[in-house]
Design a protein around this motif. Structure first.
Motif, PDB file in Angstrom:
ATOM      1  N   SER A  10       0.831  -1.208   0.000  1.00  0.00           N
ATOM      2  CA  SER A  10       0.000   0.000   0.000  1.00  0.00           C
ATOM      3  C   SER A  10       0.864   1.257   0.000  1.00  0.00           C
ATOM      4  CB  SER A  10      -0.932  -0.007   1.219  1.00  0.00           C
ATOM      5  OG  SER A  10      -1.846  -1.068   1.142  1.00  0.00           O
ATOM      6  N   LEU A  11       1.905   1.274   0.828  1.00  0.00           N
ATOM      7  CA  LEU A  11       2.784   2.445   0.889  1.00  0.00           C
ATOM      8  C   LEU A  11       3.518   2.653  -0.430  1.00  0.00           C
ATOM      9  CD1 LEU A  11       4.264   2.025   4.485  1.00  0.00           C
ATOM     10  CD2 LEU A  11       2.421   3.536   3.742  1.00  0.00           C
ATOM     11  N   SER A  12       3.945   1.556  -1.077  1.00  0.00           N
ATOM     12  CA  SER A  12       4.627   1.700  -2.361  1.00  0.00           C
ATOM     13  C   SER A  12       3.652   2.179  -3.435  1.00  0.00           C
ATOM     14  CB  SER A  12       5.293   0.385  -2.776  1.00  0.00           C
ATOM     15  OG  SER A  12       4.341  -0.632  -2.994  1.00  0.00           O
ATOM     16  N   GLN A  13       2.388   1.763  -3.340  1.00  0.00           N
ATOM     17  CA  GLN A  13       1.377   2.249  -4.292  1.00  0.00           C
ATOM     18  C   GLN A  13       1.108   3.741  -4.085  1.00  0.00           C
ATOM     19  OE1 GLN A  13      -0.407   0.444  -6.923  1.00  0.00           O
ATOM     20  NE2 GLN A  13       1.510  -0.626  -6.552  1.00  0.00           N
ATOM     21  N   ILE A  14       1.114   4.183  -2.833  1.00  0.00           N
ATOM     22  CA  ILE A  14       0.956   5.617  -2.568  1.00  0.00           C
ATOM     23  C   ILE A  14       2.145   6.387  -3.146  1.00  0.00           C
ATOM     24  CG2 ILE A  14       0.892   7.361  -0.739  1.00  0.00           C
ATOM     25  CD1 ILE A  14      -0.637   5.256   0.958  1.00  0.00           C
ATOM     26  N   SER A  15       3.360   5.832  -3.008  1.00  0.00           N
ATOM     27  CA  SER A  15       4.546   6.471  -3.595  1.00  0.00           C
ATOM     28  C   SER A  15       4.402   6.583  -5.098  1.00  0.00           C
ATOM     29  CB  SER A  15       5.804   5.674  -3.249  1.00  0.00           C
ATOM     30  OG  SER A  15       6.060   5.704  -1.865  1.00  0.00           O
ATOM     31  N   LEU A  16       3.920   5.519  -5.743  1.00  0.00           N
ATOM     32  CA  LEU A  16       3.719   5.550  -7.191  1.00  0.00           C
ATOM     33  C   LEU A  16       2.672   6.590  -7.571  1.00  0.00           C
ATOM     34  CD1 LEU A  16       3.840   1.747  -8.081  1.00  0.00           C
ATOM     35  CD2 LEU A  16       5.352   3.528  -8.975  1.00  0.00           C
ATOM     36  N   ALA A  17       1.598   6.678  -6.782  1.00  0.00           N
ATOM     37  CA  ALA A  17       0.569   7.681  -7.068  1.00  0.00           C
ATOM     38  C   ALA A  17       1.152   9.087  -6.998  1.00  0.00           C
ATOM     39  CB  ALA A  17      -0.587   7.538  -6.073  1.00  0.00           C
ATOM     40  N   LYS A  18       2.010   9.339  -6.013  1.00  0.00           N
ATOM     41  CA  LYS A  18       2.609  10.667  -5.884  1.00  0.00           C
ATOM     42  C   LYS A  18       3.555  10.961  -7.054  1.00  0.00           C
ATOM     43  CE  LYS A  18       2.200  10.991  -0.867  1.00  0.00           C
ATOM     44  NZ  LYS A  18       1.245  12.119  -0.917  1.00  0.00           N
ATOM     45  N   LEU A  19       4.297   9.949  -7.498  1.00  0.00           N
ATOM     46  CA  LEU A  19       5.156  10.132  -8.663  1.00  0.00           C
ATOM     47  C   LEU A  19       4.328  10.461  -9.898  1.00  0.00           C
ATOM     48  CD1 LEU A  19       7.696   7.209  -8.165  1.00  0.00           C
ATOM     49  CD2 LEU A  19       8.185   9.641  -7.966  1.00  0.00           C
ATOM     50  N   ARG A  20       3.228   9.742 -10.083  1.00  0.00           N
ATOM     51  CA  ARG A  20       2.346   9.993 -11.235  1.00  0.00           C
ATOM     52  C   ARG A  20       1.711  11.379 -11.134  1.00  0.00           C
ATOM     53  NH1 ARG A  20       4.894   6.233 -12.743  1.00  0.00           N
ATOM     54  NH2 ARG A  20       4.235   4.066 -12.839  1.00  0.00           N
ATOM     55  N   GLN A  21       1.360  11.800  -9.920  1.00  0.00           N
ATOM     56  CA  GLN A  21       0.779  13.130  -9.741  1.00  0.00           C
ATOM     57  C   GLN A  21       1.760  14.221 -10.166  1.00  0.00           C
ATOM     58  OE1 GLN A  21      -0.226  12.877  -5.606  1.00  0.00           O
ATOM     59  NE2 GLN A  21      -2.222  11.943  -5.955  1.00  0.00           N
ATOM     60  N   ALA A  22       3.029  14.045  -9.778  1.00  0.00           N
ATOM     61  CA  ALA A  22       4.050  15.022 -10.173  1.00  0.00           C
ATOM     62  C   ALA A  22       4.235  15.013 -11.694  1.00  0.00           C
ATOM     63  CB  ALA A  22       5.365  14.701  -9.471  1.00  0.00           C
ATOM     64  N   GLU A  23       4.234  13.812 -12.275  1.00  0.00           N
ATOM     65  CA  GLU A  23       4.375  13.693 -13.726  1.00  0.00           C
ATOM     66  C   GLU A  23       3.192  14.363 -14.431  1.00  0.00           C
ATOM     67  OE1 GLU A  23       4.898  10.115 -17.051  1.00  0.00           O
ATOM     68  OE2 GLU A  23       4.791   9.652 -14.904  1.00  0.00           O
ATOM     69  N   ARG A  24       1.994  14.145 -13.917  1.00  0.00           N
ATOM     70  CA  ARG A  24       0.800  14.745 -14.509  1.00  0.00           C
ATOM     71  C   ARG A  24       0.863  16.271 -14.443  1.00  0.00           C
ATOM     72  NH1 ARG A  24      -4.057  16.568 -12.550  1.00  0.00           N
ATOM     73  NH2 ARG A  24      -5.851  16.369 -13.978  1.00  0.00           N
ATOM     74  N   ALA A  25       1.319  16.798 -13.315  1.00  0.00           N
ATOM     75  CA  ALA A  25       1.427  18.259 -13.175  1.00  0.00           C
ATOM     76  C   ALA A  25       2.392  18.840 -14.200  1.00  0.00           C
ATOM     77  CB  ALA A  25       1.868  18.616 -11.759  1.00  0.00           C
ATOM     78  N   ARG A  26       3.529  18.155 -14.414  1.00  0.00           N
ATOM     79  CA  ARG A  26       4.496  18.640 -15.405  1.00  0.00           C
ATOM     80  C   ARG A  26       3.911  18.596 -16.816  1.00  0.00           C
ATOM     81  NH1 ARG A  26       8.091  15.548 -12.183  1.00  0.00           N
ATOM     82  NH2 ARG A  26       8.042  13.827 -13.689  1.00  0.00           N
ATOM     83  N   ILE A  27       3.187  17.520 -17.119  1.00  0.00           N
ATOM     84  CA  ILE A  27       2.595  17.368 -18.449  1.00  0.00           C
ATOM     85  C   ILE A  27       1.552  18.448 -18.700  1.00  0.00           C
ATOM     86  CG2 ILE A  27       1.016  15.873 -19.756  1.00  0.00           C
ATOM     87  CD1 ILE A  27       2.664  13.506 -18.657  1.00  0.00           C
ATOM     88  N   LEU A  28       0.704  18.696 -17.691  1.00  0.00           N
ATOM     89  CA  LEU A  28      -0.317  19.737 -17.852  1.00  0.00           C
ATOM     90  C   LEU A  28       0.311  21.112 -18.035  1.00  0.00           C
ATOM     91  CD1 LEU A  28      -3.001  18.592 -15.260  1.00  0.00           C
ATOM     92  CD2 LEU A  28      -3.230  18.626 -17.745  1.00  0.00           C
ATOM     93  N   ALA A  29       1.385  21.380 -17.290  1.00  0.00           N
ATOM     94  CA  ALA A  29       2.073  22.680 -17.425  1.00  0.00           C
ATOM     95  C   ALA A  29       2.660  22.826 -18.823  1.00  0.00           C
ATOM     96  CB  ALA A  29       3.166  22.802 -16.366  1.00  0.00           C
ATOM     97  N   PHE A  30       3.238  21.749 -19.353  1.00  0.00           N
ATOM     98  CA  PHE A  30       3.805  21.783 -20.706  1.00  0.00           C
ATOM     99  C   PHE A  30       2.699  22.016 -21.731  1.00  0.00           C
ATOM    100  CE2 PHE A  30       5.301  19.538 -24.587  1.00  0.00           C
ATOM    101  CZ  PHE A  30       6.366  20.375 -24.883  1.00  0.00           C
ATOM    102  N   GLY A  31       1.570  21.316 -21.571  1.00  0.00           N
ATOM    103  CA  GLY A  31       0.446  21.497 -22.487  1.00  0.00           C
ATOM    104  C   GLY A  31      -0.088  22.914 -22.456  1.00  0.00           C
ATOM    105  N   GLN A  32      -0.181  23.498 -21.246  1.00  0.00           N
ATOM    106  CA  GLN A  32      -0.631  24.881 -21.129  1.00  0.00           C
ATOM    107  C   GLN A  32       0.332  25.824 -21.836  1.00  0.00           C
ATOM    108  OE1 GLN A  32      -3.486  26.005 -20.002  1.00  0.00           O
ATOM    109  NE2 GLN A  32      -2.917  28.130 -20.414  1.00  0.00           N
TER     110      GLN A  32
END
Length: 290
Positions: free
Chosen positions: A71-93
């Motif tokens: 569960s903790l490793s899945q939360i870590s993966l979710a946080k990594l994906r969240q950071a990746e998503r934020a960067r992608i959205l900023a690039f798209g903007q």
């Protein structure tokens, strides 16, 4: 394994770094290099950790530590994906803004093509962000299921685990945004005789956040301030008692005493109607360190 390496030190020893998480901060080991036949770089991050914990659960489906750590490793993966998503959205903007600048500026022979290319990239980034959002949700649901399974197994053995309950409560509070479920599990983590006292602060903050949401929703509908204050008052009273009970307990932590006192001072002002004395900033939603 989240992190692993061996570093050669000036005194000719080797410093071995093993698994690191916020819950397992064991010191590095210093070893005579003559005793080391081979240095293996451990790699993979939370993705490889998840695979290892799943293998452990294939061997023993009721191994609660593996459920919790998965569960903790899945939360870590979710946080990594969240950071990746934020960067992608900023690039798209940025691509959209570039297209707007091109459209409003001098038009050359390639301008229309450049505008179309920028908009296409922005659309691709939006699609990728949506795919990542789905993966983030999958990671968080897997974390929720793993923690629930751990709690079920422990309780079936007559070994309720308050740390698992706190982890699940914090997951609901900070990631899944279900404050009712968060409050349910956080309460269960501090109520037993061996409960986690700092969870009282988290519970108080959840109640304060619920009151803020209630006030904001009512304000948007035009409900008078006085009526909203009365609706919020039961939440403030419960939060006050939780902050006071933590400060009056025997297991206080110096780093949280200051936080608890600040929260208590704020809620006392709310209950006394001294709104003009508030600095206008809401306290951080949940204390760290669970």
């Amino acid at each position: 394994v989240f992190e692993g390496a061996a570093v050669r030190m000036p005194d000719d020893s080797l410093m071995l770094k093993a698994m690191r998480t916020e819950f397992m901060a064991e010191p590095a080991q210093f070893v005579d290099p003559q005793k080391v036949r081979e240095i293996v770089e451990l790699d993979g991050g939370p993705e490889a950790a998840s695979a290892a914990f799943r293998k452990a659960l294939e061997l023993d489906p009721d191994y609660t530590k593996a459920h919790n750590n998965l569960s903790l490793s899945q939360i870590s993966l979710a946080k990594l994906r969240q950071a990746e998503r934020a960067r992608i959205l900023a690039f798209g903007q940025g691509m959209l803004e570039q297209a707007e600048r091109l459209a409003s500026g001098p038009q050359g022979p390639q301008t229309a093509q450049q505008i179309e290319a920028s908009r296409k990239i922005a659309q691709d980034m939006q699609t990728l962000a949506e795919q990542l959002e789905a993966r983030i949700h999958e990671h968080l649901v897997a974390a929720e299921q793993g923690l629930k399974r751990s709690i079920e197994v422990k309780e079936a053995r007559g070994e309720p685990d308050v740390i698992l309950m706190a982890n699940l409560g914090n997951l609901y509070a900070t990631e899944l945004e279900d404050l009712d479920q968060a409050l349910f599990w956080i309460k269960r983590s501090y109520e037993p005789f061996n409960g986690i006292e700092v969870s009282r602060l988290t519970a108080g903050d959840i109640l304060m956040t619920q009151s803020q949401d209630l006030y904001a929703a009512g304000e948007a509908r035009g409900v008078p301030h006085e009526e909203l204050v009365e609706q919020c008052r039961p939440y403030w009273q419960q939060a006050r008692e939780l902050y006071k009970s933590y400060l009056g307990g025997k297991k206080t932590d110096p780093q949280f005493v200051r936080i608890a006192q600040g929260r208590l001072d704020r809620v006392e002002k709310l209950l006394a109607g001294r709104f003009d004395e508030l600095d206008g900033s809401a306290p951080p939603p949940f204390p760290p360190g669970q």
